[in-house]
Enzyme design. Structure first.
Site, PDB file in Angstrom:
ATOM      1  N   LYS A   1      16.284  -1.166 -15.475  1.00 50.47           N
ATOM      2  CA  LYS A   1      16.168   0.264 -15.779  1.00 50.47           C
ATOM      3  C   LYS A   1      16.453   1.107 -14.542  1.00 50.47           C
ATOM      4  CE  LYS A   1      11.965   0.787 -13.732  1.00 50.47           C
ATOM      5  NZ  LYS A   1      11.390   1.843 -12.899  1.00 50.47           N
TER       6      LYS A   1
ATOM      7  N   ALA B   1       3.812   6.782 -10.271  1.00 53.91           N
ATOM      8  CA  ALA B   1       2.571   6.487  -9.558  1.00 53.91           C
ATOM      9  C   ALA B   1       1.619   7.677  -9.480  1.00 53.91           C
ATOM     10  CB  ALA B   1       2.899   5.973  -8.153  1.00 53.91           C
TER      11      ALA B   1
ATOM     12  N   ARG C   1      12.445   7.874  -8.620  1.00 52.15           N
ATOM     13  CA  ARG C   1      13.115   8.033  -7.329  1.00 52.15           C
ATOM     14  C   ARG C   1      14.585   7.644  -7.397  1.00 52.15           C
ATOM     15  NH1 ARG C   1       9.899   3.252  -4.111  1.00 52.15           N
ATOM     16  NH2 ARG C   1       8.173   4.223  -5.233  1.00 52.15           N
ATOM     17  N   ASN C   2      14.937   6.676  -8.255  1.00 47.16           N
ATOM     18  CA  ASN C   2      16.333   6.255  -8.362  1.00 47.16           C
ATOM     19  C   ASN C   2      17.194   7.369  -8.948  1.00 47.16           C
ATOM     20  OD1 ASN C   2      16.335   3.185  -7.625  1.00 47.16           O
ATOM     21  ND2 ASN C   2      14.546   3.479  -8.935  1.00 47.16           N
TER      22      ASN C   2
ATOM     23  N   SER D   1       0.830  -1.216   0.000  1.00 41.06           N
ATOM     24  CA  SER D   1       0.000   0.000   0.000  1.00 41.06           C
ATOM     25  C   SER D   1       0.858   1.258   0.000  1.00 41.06           C
ATOM     26  CB  SER D   1      -0.907   0.008   1.233  1.00 41.06           C
ATOM     27  OG  SER D   1      -0.125  -0.078   2.417  1.00 41.06           O
TER      28      SER D   1
ATOM     29  N   GLN E   1      15.193   0.911  -4.939  1.00 38.80           N
ATOM     30  CA  GLN E   1      15.424  -0.413  -5.510  1.00 38.80           C
ATOM     31  C   GLN E   1      16.658  -0.477  -6.411  1.00 38.80           C
ATOM     32  OE1 GLN E   1      13.539  -3.289  -4.779  1.00 38.80           O
ATOM     33  NE2 GLN E   1      12.828  -1.901  -3.188  1.00 38.80           N
TER      34      GLN E   1
END
Length: 394
Positions: A226, A174, A290-291, A24, A341
């Site tokens: 990626k 998102a 974010r990366n 979530s 990640q």
């Protein structure tokens, strides 16, 4: 409610799909918006969609505190991870994992993959014995015995006793998706007809356009790799290089992604790399993910450190521990509870390439790793942007 059988003559069962979203966070909450709307729309699905929430205390505008699951169920908004977006009222936040998955026939996995090992036994015991899964997790596992990469969908499948597991990958930021901005995504599955199409419909909307392919390995590996290339894009931004350099990095990065996929997975199709899960996802992540954001911060702090010591030293992070600590600090400061990640996948991909003796064929991934974890000067990112011959048709 719209009948699936009215729009497609294939209909394999009278049983309604019971959908559970496991996770979530930012992306989990965004996908819940589409899934909730579609489960209410199509009569092949049960109306209620359970969304498992790792419960935590959040502070409201008036200074009071409440559990996140309570806030989602009363305000229909994930105020921490997707603020400002109304979730469908048929999406129910459930903090008890076993209860959330009870009898589920379609499991949607959307959480950091490092949490899976302790959760899957609970999920397996609670879900329907003939359930299927779709992984939205972007990463790779690593087999420490064979020294080879393992698809997370395969890991989920094995842990769930052979449950078939597809993936949904694409150029999907998102918040943009939740706001209804036009975007595409790729469902890679081998469930067979009509289940592939039924599964596609649970995600597809007029603004979230989902195409189907059968190349699960190619789509999933692209979704993981990626994020590694996006670290390089952040380094380029951080040292002030322009669009030309970033375009070159993306082109070389796509080539290395394709090379990795063909080298370690069977049945990968070159056309997968031009789907949303390939080239489009790479572009989006290297400009808005974010990366990239965290890697830019890493580069800027590396430059600040160099200026502070006032000497020309090729090593910004003196030790691997210092580099790792810098990533942890940046993740905590910039992501506010979300997980980075790209760094984890970078370490795993590097281990695979090193163990197989093929690092020379992946100069960009190697350079990104050396900057991220070995303290190599961030300006050296340009050394990784070079051509290596490939058997791929790309």
């Amino acid at each position: 409610m719209e009948s699936y059988t009215n729009s497609n003559p294939q209909n394999f069962s009278d049983q309604l799909d019971r959908v559970c979203i496991i996770g979530s966070g930012n992306w989990g909450s965004a996908i819940a918006k589409m899934v909730g709307e579609n489960c209410a729309r199509y009569d092949h699905f049960e109306d209620q969609v359970n969304m498992w929430v790792f419960d935590e205390t959040v502070t409201l505008e008036n200074g009071s505190q409440d559990l996140l699951s309570n806030v989602i169920n009363t305000r229909h908004e994930n105020i921490k991870y997707l603020p400002g977006i109304e979730l469908p009222r048929n999406v129910r936040a459930v903090p008890d994992l076993a209860h959330a998955c009870q009898g589920a026939t379609l499991l949607i996995f959307v959480l950091p993959h490092q949490f899976l090992p302790r959760l899957v036994p609970i999920i397996r015991a609670s879900a329907h014995h003939e359930c299927r899964g779709v992984s939205l997790i972007k990463g790779l596992d690593f087999d420490h015995n064979t020294k080879l990469p393992v698809l997370i969908s395969d890991s989920i499948s094995r842990a769930m006793g052979g449950m078939p597991c597809a993936v949904l990958m694409g150029a999907n930021v998102a918040t943009d998706v939740a706001l209804g901005q036009i975007c595409e995504s790729t469902l890679a599955s081998k469930f067979g007809p009509p289940t592939d199409e039924i599964t596609r419909l649970v995600f597809n909307t007029p603004t979230f356009r989902v195409q189907h392919v059968s190349d699960v390995a190619g789509a999933e590996a692209c979704g993981a790799l990626k994020n590694v290339i996006a670290l390089g894009a952040g380094f380029v931004d951080g040292i002030g290089l322009g669009s030309n350099t970033k375009a070159a990095l993306l082109r070389v990065g796509l080539r290395e992604m394709a090379r990795f996929c063909h080298m370690f997975f069977d049945g990968v199709q070159d056309k997968t790399f031009t789907e949303s899960c390939g080239m489009a996802d790479l572009i989006t992540t290297c400009y808005g993910g974010r990366n990239r954001k965290c890697a830019e911060a890493f580069a800027l702090r590396s430059l600040e450190q160099k200026q502070a010591v006032s000497k020309d030293n090729a090593t910004y992070c003196s030790f691997e521990e210092e580099c790792a600590k810098r990533w942890q600090v940046i993740e905590a400061e910039l992501l506010q509870g979300q997980k980075l990640q790209g760094t984890l996948t970078c370490m795993e991909a590097y281990q695979v390439l090193e163990s197989q003796g093929v690092l020379a064929a992946f100069p960009l991934i190697k350079t990104i790793y050396d900057i991220s974890f070995k303290g190599k000067s961030v300006e050296h990112i340009v050394e990784g942007i070079r051509e290596v011959q490939s058997n791929s048709h790309l």
